[in-house]
Motif scaffolding. Structure first.
Motif: not given
Length: 456
Positions: A26-33, A69-72, A76-84
């Protein structure tokens, strides 16, 4: 004679530039949810509860068909810090993150605190449980940091329900405390132990699932090395004084004790201690010498995350200044540079390897996230910034100092490989020369093999 030297030189270049034992999954320029609706996503952006550039992946874990994937919440502006993400979905290499176990778990409750605050790294055990080490801090890199007591959340991965939430006692959390990494000793599902490293105020907090209690252990090996606090990543020079950071746990010995391998972030050294001395604080204090210095990774070789593959006994670890992932066989009696293998090295794709895991199907996984650039500069939203790599463990360690194949077999593989490469390169240089394998002597081949094994 000059042609032979050219061939040898080109062989060395070929081999040293092929340190790519992993594949990009996997690869991302920016994370999205994966928001419930497009309108919900737009509303989150307008309310600044979702600021794409403030989201950075920090930890990963694999269980079944899900990659966590964790996103600490450093900003500000992190909607969810534990994802999959669903590993079975091959429709894109940049999938949207799905909040785990639900969106509600990441929303503030009546006390203003969400169920999951800000985890860095996580671990799925063999008992189908997900252990989440929650740092408890929001806005670490901003002026107004919100602090909750750190905790360990344990989820049932079969039902995605919270089994237990253990909040660290106040006397085990110091003002400078920061909990980023966790190792799980799951030899017995009913008597599981968790080991959480405090990188801010050097210590390991040990938690017993059976007793539902924890204790704090200190040792001078947990402290940063003042001579190893300078870092340089992609043009960014900075000083970090992070204490115990990388922790990996071995398979159990006949007495059902494991070995905990650890190192401070600001250090070149690797250490180890048997969990026999960690499961009881008084035993640890009475056996100060049970903590062992294994050796050094060499200059400029500070490391963040590490992980021990219980099947092969290989310790994998990142080399953050070198944009590389390396390894060492724990069955090797000496922790020396010549006994350490290089798995992957790339100054573009592997900028800051931040987490490493081996799943239960014997696959190695690595996450790189360019964190120093994100912290001290600005990531280019048009460039690939975050990558997840993977490969079977045996493929990843093949032809390195960590290879579990007998050494004679490795040298034979190298010799055959070098012969093929020699002929190909020679034919390109002089297609009419009809170069045979005799052009480069077996001695040269073995010498090159030795060089590569030493520097791998």
């Amino acid at each position: 004679m000059g042609g032979i030297k050219t061939l040898i030189f080109l062989q060395l270049i070929y081999i040293t530039t092929c340190m790519e034992q992993l594949d990009i999954i996997y690869e991302w320029n920016q994370l999205d949810f994966q928001f419930p609706t497009p309108e919900a996503r737009q509303q989150a952006i307008e309310s600044r509860s979702f600021i794409p550039e403030n989201n950075i992946p920090m930890g990963l874990e694999i269980f079944g068909d899900r990659l966590f994937v964790t996103v600490p919440r450093w900003r500000t502006g992190v909607p969810a810090s534990l994802n999959y993400v669903n590993l079975k979905d091959n429709s894109t290499k940049s999938p949207k993150l799905i909040p785990y176990p639900s969106w509600a778990a990441h929303s503030a409750g009546p006390d203003g605190k969400p169920e999951i605050v800000s985890p860095f790294r996580i671990r799925a055990d063999k008992c189908d449980r997900l252990w989440v080490l929650d740092n408890g801090k929001i806005g670490n890199l901003e002026n107004n940091t919100t602090k909750f007591l750190p905790s360990i959340l344990i989820y049932d991965l079969k039902t995605d329900t919270l089994l237990r939430k253990y909040v660290f006692p106040e006397d085990q959390v110091k003002e400078e405390s920061g909990f980023a990494n966790i190792a799980i000793e799951d030899t017995d599902c009913d008597k599981t132990y968790a080991y959480a490293g405090d990188l801010g105020k050097p210590a390991v907090v040990v938690y017993s699932w059976e007793k539902n209690e924890s204790w704090r252990i200190t040792h001078h090996f947990f402290h940063p090395d003042p001579l190893a606090c300078d870092f340089s990543v992609k043009g960014h020079n900075f000083s970090w004084t992070d204490a115990i950071f990388g922790i990996g746990i071995s398979a159990p010995n006949p007495d059902n004790f494991s070995t905990l391998y650890f190192h401070p972030m600001a250090s070149y050294n690797e250490f180890a201690v048997s969990t026999e001395y960690l499961r009881n604080v008084s035993v640890a204090e009475a056996n100060f010498g049970a903590f062992k210095l294994l050796g050094s990774r060499g200059p400029n070789a500070q490391s963040s995350a590490s992980f021990v593959d219980p099947k092969t006994g290989v310790l994998f670890y990142s080399l953050v200044n070198l944009n590389a992932v390396a390894c060492w066989r724990t069955t090797n009696k000496e922790y020396l540079m010549k006994n350490q293998g290089r798995i992957y090295m790339d100054n573009v794709k592997m900028i800051y390897p931040t987490d490493i895991k081996v799943d239960y199907d014997e696959n190695l996984w690595v996450l790189s996230n360019r964190m120093p650039i994100w912290m001290y500069g600005k990531l280019d939203p048009n460039d690939v910034n975050f990558r997840i790599f993977s490969a079977p463990v045996l493929k990843a360690i093949s032809h390195t100092a960590c290879d579990v194949t007998p050494r004679s077999d490795i040298l034979e593989k190298f010799a055959n490989k070098f012969k093929n490469i020699t002929n190909k390169i020679a034919n390109k240089i002089n297609p009419n020369a009809g170069v045979s394998t005799s052009t480069v002597s077996v001695t040269s081949i073995v010498l090159l093999s030795s060089i590569i094994l030493f520097f791998a």
